[in-house]
Design a protein around this motif. Structure first.
Motif, PDB file in Angstrom:
ATOM      1  N   UNK A  34       3.997  14.093  -3.210  1.00  0.00           N
ATOM      2  CA  UNK A  34       3.989  14.065  -4.719  1.00  0.00           C
ATOM      3  C   UNK A  34       4.739  15.442  -5.154  1.00  0.00           C
ATOM      4  N   UNK A  35       5.085  16.151  -4.233  1.00  0.00           N
ATOM      5  CA  UNK A  35       6.048  17.330  -4.604  1.00  0.00           C
ATOM      6  C   UNK A  35       7.173  16.744  -5.099  1.00  0.00           C
ATOM      7  N   UNK A  36       7.360  15.455  -4.814  1.00  0.00           N
ATOM      8  CA  UNK A  36       8.696  14.781  -5.421  1.00  0.00           C
ATOM      9  C   UNK A  36       8.891  15.011  -6.643  1.00  0.00           C
ATOM     10  N   UNK A  37       7.915  14.550  -7.522  1.00  0.00           N
ATOM     11  CA  UNK A  37       7.988  14.816  -8.916  1.00  0.00           C
ATOM     12  C   UNK A  37       7.011  15.758  -9.543  1.00  0.00           C
ATOM     13  N   UNK A  38       5.968  16.607  -8.874  1.00  0.00           N
ATOM     14  CA  UNK A  38       5.317  17.426  -9.460  1.00  0.00           C
ATOM     15  C   UNK A  38       6.087  18.964  -9.131  1.00  0.00           C
ATOM     16  N   UNK A  73       0.804  -1.177  -0.020  1.00  0.00           N
ATOM     17  CA  UNK A  73       0.069  -0.035   0.179  1.00  0.00           C
ATOM     18  C   UNK A  73       0.942   1.387   0.060  1.00  0.00           C
ATOM     19  N   UNK A  74       0.428   2.389  -0.515  1.00  0.00           N
ATOM     20  CA  UNK A  74       1.124   3.714  -0.800  1.00  0.00           C
ATOM     21  C   UNK A  74       0.140   4.585  -0.372  1.00  0.00           C
ATOM     22  N   UNK A  75       0.753   5.277   0.572  1.00  0.00           N
ATOM     23  CA  UNK A  75       0.004   6.672   1.016  1.00  0.00           C
ATOM     24  C   UNK A  75       0.766   7.742   0.507  1.00  0.00           C
ATOM     25  N   UNK A  76      -0.428   8.375  -0.395  1.00  0.00           N
ATOM     26  CA  UNK A  76       0.315   9.551  -1.109  1.00  0.00           C
ATOM     27  C   UNK A  76      -0.179  10.872  -0.515  1.00  0.00           C
ATOM     28  N   UNK A  77       0.961  11.827   0.084  1.00  0.00           N
ATOM     29  CA  UNK A  77       0.681  12.795   0.794  1.00  0.00           C
ATOM     30  C   UNK A  77       0.751  13.937  -0.496  1.00  0.00           C
ATOM     31  N   UNK A  78      -0.636  14.588  -0.652  1.00  0.00           N
ATOM     32  CA  UNK A  78      -0.674  15.664  -1.573  1.00  0.00           C
ATOM     33  C   UNK A  78       0.030  17.068  -1.456  1.00  0.00           C
ATOM     34  N   UNK A  79       1.429  16.819  -1.131  1.00  0.00           N
ATOM     35  CA  UNK A  79       2.144  17.932  -0.685  1.00  0.00           C
ATOM     36  C   UNK A  79       2.104  19.011  -1.811  1.00  0.00           C
ATOM     37  N   UNK A  80       2.307  18.673  -3.087  1.00  0.00           N
ATOM     38  CA  UNK A  80       2.574  19.592  -3.972  1.00  0.00           C
ATOM     39  C   UNK A  80       1.225  20.734  -4.174  1.00  0.00           C
ATOM     40  N   UNK A  81      -0.045  20.058  -3.905  1.00  0.00           N
ATOM     41  CA  UNK A  81      -1.248  20.813  -4.189  1.00  0.00           C
ATOM     42  C   UNK A  81      -1.316  21.754  -2.871  1.00  0.00           C
ATOM     43  N   UNK A  82      -0.817  21.164  -1.861  1.00  0.00           N
ATOM     44  CA  UNK A  82      -1.056  21.740  -0.317  1.00  0.00           C
ATOM     45  C   UNK A  82      -0.212  23.136  -0.309  1.00  0.00           C
ATOM     46  N   UNK A  83       0.989  23.044  -0.794  1.00  0.00           N
ATOM     47  CA  UNK A  83       1.872  24.061  -0.622  1.00  0.00           C
ATOM     48  C   UNK A  83       1.415  25.278  -2.065  1.00  0.00           C
ATOM     49  N   UNK A  84       0.573  24.710  -2.799  1.00  0.00           N
ATOM     50  CA  UNK A  84      -0.215  25.747  -3.779  1.00  0.00           C
ATOM     51  C   UNK A  84      -1.239  26.270  -3.060  1.00  0.00           C
ATOM     52  N   UNK A 114      -0.111  11.473 -10.619  1.00  0.00           N
ATOM     53  CA  UNK A 114       0.424  10.625  -9.557  1.00  0.00           C
ATOM     54  C   UNK A 114       0.462   9.211  -9.592  1.00  0.00           C
ATOM     55  N   UNK A 115      -0.746   8.783 -10.251  1.00  0.00           N
ATOM     56  CA  UNK A 115      -0.852   7.228 -10.339  1.00  0.00           C
ATOM     57  C   UNK A 115      -0.007   6.716 -11.545  1.00  0.00           C
ATOM     58  N   UNK A 116       0.190   7.624 -12.573  1.00  0.00           N
ATOM     59  CA  UNK A 116       1.161   7.379 -13.540  1.00  0.00           C
ATOM     60  C   UNK A 116       2.469   7.019 -13.034  1.00  0.00           C
ATOM     61  N   UNK A 117       2.948   8.141 -12.279  1.00  0.00           N
ATOM     62  CA  UNK A 117       4.461   8.143 -11.385  1.00  0.00           C
ATOM     63  C   UNK A 117       4.377   6.988 -10.929  1.00  0.00           C
TER      64      UNK A 117
END
Lengths: 401, 401
Positions: A122-126, A68-79, A176-179
């Motif tokens: 997700x800020x890792x790639x976004x 299981x992968x827990x994705x933290x939407x860090x990119x959108x949160x910082x926007x 994110x699902x692609x990545x």
């Protein structure tokens, strides 16, 4: 077959319908585990039983050996919401995101095995995406597709402004699902559209499209809206045992089956027994107690559950209104006495976690009592003096000093 | 006052109406010149009289001492149309963009003083834009606003797909105006929407919004559609003098006034004289000649204009069909003789710059003659043998060898 049935239990939508069987078969042939994604916005990291419905499904996948992968939407949160119109989307600093994510993850450990989960931001790639790569990504999706999302469609039809960047969120979630090359994306039924976007983008990137599994949205304590912190109708995963017990006892009877299915971890057989007790006319209060104790056992312990039950019996059930344990309140805190306004102000001070509108609804529904009288109609005749006893909702009792 | 009148001459839309006066006043007070932007896509750098309408207005600004900026849309050109659906928007390499821009700029020098113009490439700033900055930018604009653009609205209503990235182009064009801090953006009337986006974005960036000046779209030789290379109805700025002359003579009479106003550089007084000649019943052909000579004088020389007129008189006007100068064509180049197909194939070879559909229309309209006969109806009886004379359109004559 047993696995499939367990994994499909309580799931409201699987897209495509036979997708899970195929993914499991495929993973077996390739001698690998499935990658199951669940995303969250690191904005308000207070988990409640509504979140737990999805998390428990994630745990099941974990138990069957999947990743299981827990994705933290860090990119959108910082926007955040750059328009500044949406308060719940104000941009967060990287430190805030990190802090919220940690709080969140520590709460996750109440349901899933965090040590075996993969936690990604997700800020890792976004963050690294250039504007031209982003535009390439946008070209894969049409305006009409996005406008099919219920809320966008409604707002567009009603001429409620939709900022262009809002249309991007589903696309980024899909990316994110692609990545991550996900096999499954989990969410509540309100995430169906966004998760489906992942399927489409994976296909344009020549990846096998993920399947989408949506869990039902647990109703909150009001029995009407979905459980949500902003509606003040939640049972939080970190609530104290007595709080959990009291709140569970307060749910309307028509939620009993839903909570039994979605909030307890009774086995199917145990659930069946409870349902039979209910259908043979047993007092719903006893069923709620069983549910409350099960919930507390999950997030605290069996012992805590027993204690909470005893506390509830002593505190509320065996006593009349006049014998309850009242919390003393200094009369000085009243700004004006003997008026409806004073009562409302007082209630707001006492229940700072309730919104004004929730409080208004509570009062109108007879949920506030002064000296044993409901105050629905007679606002102007209230005497707020020393000794006045006030009850707000089902479990909060106060006495003016 | 004189300046204003000259600058407003022929302009179809000024937004806001009194904006130009204000901008000029403001620039005067601040002791600076205005920044006037004109953007172009470095995809098909063949300038024609339609482009010249806007360019001549730019030249006027230049003559009055203002700073004109030619913006090369290099960023969007290297992205192209990532869906691959739109052939005219295939992505270009940086070298292609550079090459096209150079060709374009060398053609620009036929109208404006390139040495005093500022030439900028928008990839300079757009390449550096991060995805999060782009999203911030998008948040300034709503979906509904973009959907007000005529073509988007039409496609959305008709369920013709609009890719998400297409919505970005007007926003990026507007952002260029932010970066350049433009006072005026020029364009054809078809650019009104995109230019207006610049005003909006400048305001959100706390800049004084540019004014928008739209020139009318010159009609092409067909007298119906706007002049456009893809419609094969253009007079190119690099066309040979005789070509320019012939093409101008071929415009329908109802275009005379439009070409007089937009394509010549006659003074207002001279234009008035020509209009009076026309209204007093002078042969339109003589007026067209005056226009043709004026056009050639602008892009070649007065001498070339005179030569072209003499050539035209000798070549066409003073001769019957049989006496024209025929271009010899080797009969070997025919694939099959004596058929309609052979004729069509031949015409295509001879007029490689015409599209098949334009050719078809020409034939159906009686625009192709074989041995002095129109070939509208009798395709199957055509004799294509040595000595056969073919006329395609008004000015091209061939003889088979």
């Amino acid at each position: 077959m047993e696995t499939i049935n367990r994994l499909k239990e309580n799931v409201e939508i699987i897209l495509p319908q036979d997708g899970l069987e195929q993914k499991l078969e495929q993973a077996k042939n390739e001698n690998r585990s499935l990658v199951i994604k669940l995303g969250f916005d690191p904005t308000a990291p207070d988990l409640h039983l509504g979140h737990a419905v999805v998390l428990k499904k994630m745990k099941q996948f974990q138990d069957f050996g999947h990743q299981i992968v827990i994705l933290v939407g860090s990119f959108t949160a910082t926007i955040g919401d750059p328009t500044g119109k949406n308060k719940s989307r104000k941009p967060l600093s990287i430190e805030e995101v990190q802090h919220n994510a940690e709080t969140y993850i520590s709460q996750l450990s109440k349901v899933i095995d965090v040590s075996k989960a993969k936690i990604v931001f997700n800020s890792e790639w976004l963050d690294k995406l250039s504007s031209s790569e982003l535009i390439q990504l946008l070209s894969k999706v049409t305006v009409a597709q996005l406008m099919h999302r219920n809320d966008f469609n409604k707002r567009f039809t009603e001429n409620t402004p939709i900022s262009m960047h809002e249309l991007l969120y589903p696309i980024l979630q899909g990316f994110d699902s692609v990545k991550l090359n996900c096999d499954v994306e989990m969410g509540g039924t309100d995430q169906l559209f966004n998760c489906t976007m992942g399927r489409q983008l994976q296909e344009t990137f020549n990846l096998s499209p993920q399947i989408v599994m949506c869990m039902p949205l647990l109703k909150g304590l009001d029995g009407k809206e979905k459980m949500s912190k902003s509606l003040n109708n939640i049972i939080g995963l970190t609530d104290e045992p007595t709080e959990m017990f009291g709140k569970t006892m307060s749910i309307p009877d028509n939620l009993i089956l839903e909570y039994l299915d979605l909030a307890t971890d009774f086995s199917p057989e145990e659930k069946q027994v409870v349902k039979e007790r209910l259908s043979t006319g047993e007092n719903p209060m006893d069923i709620k107690k069983a549910i409350a104790k099960n919930i507390i056992s999950q997030y605290h312990s069996k012992e805590d559950a027993d204690k909470a039950e005893r506390f509830f019996q002593n505190q509320f059930q065996n006593k009349k209104f006049d014998e309850k344990a009242f919390t003393p309140v200094a009369i000085e805190s009243l700004e004006a006495q003997n008026t409806a306004l004073a009562l409302i102000n007082l209630c707001q001070k006492l229940k700072a976690d309730m919104t004004k509108s929730a409080l208004k609804r509570l009062i109108e529904g007879g949920g506030v009592q002064v000296n044993n009288d409901k105050v629905m109609d007679s606002f102007l005749d209230i005497e707020l003096v020393a000794g006045t006893k006030i009850r707000i909702g089902k479990r909060d009792f106060y006495e003016l000093l």
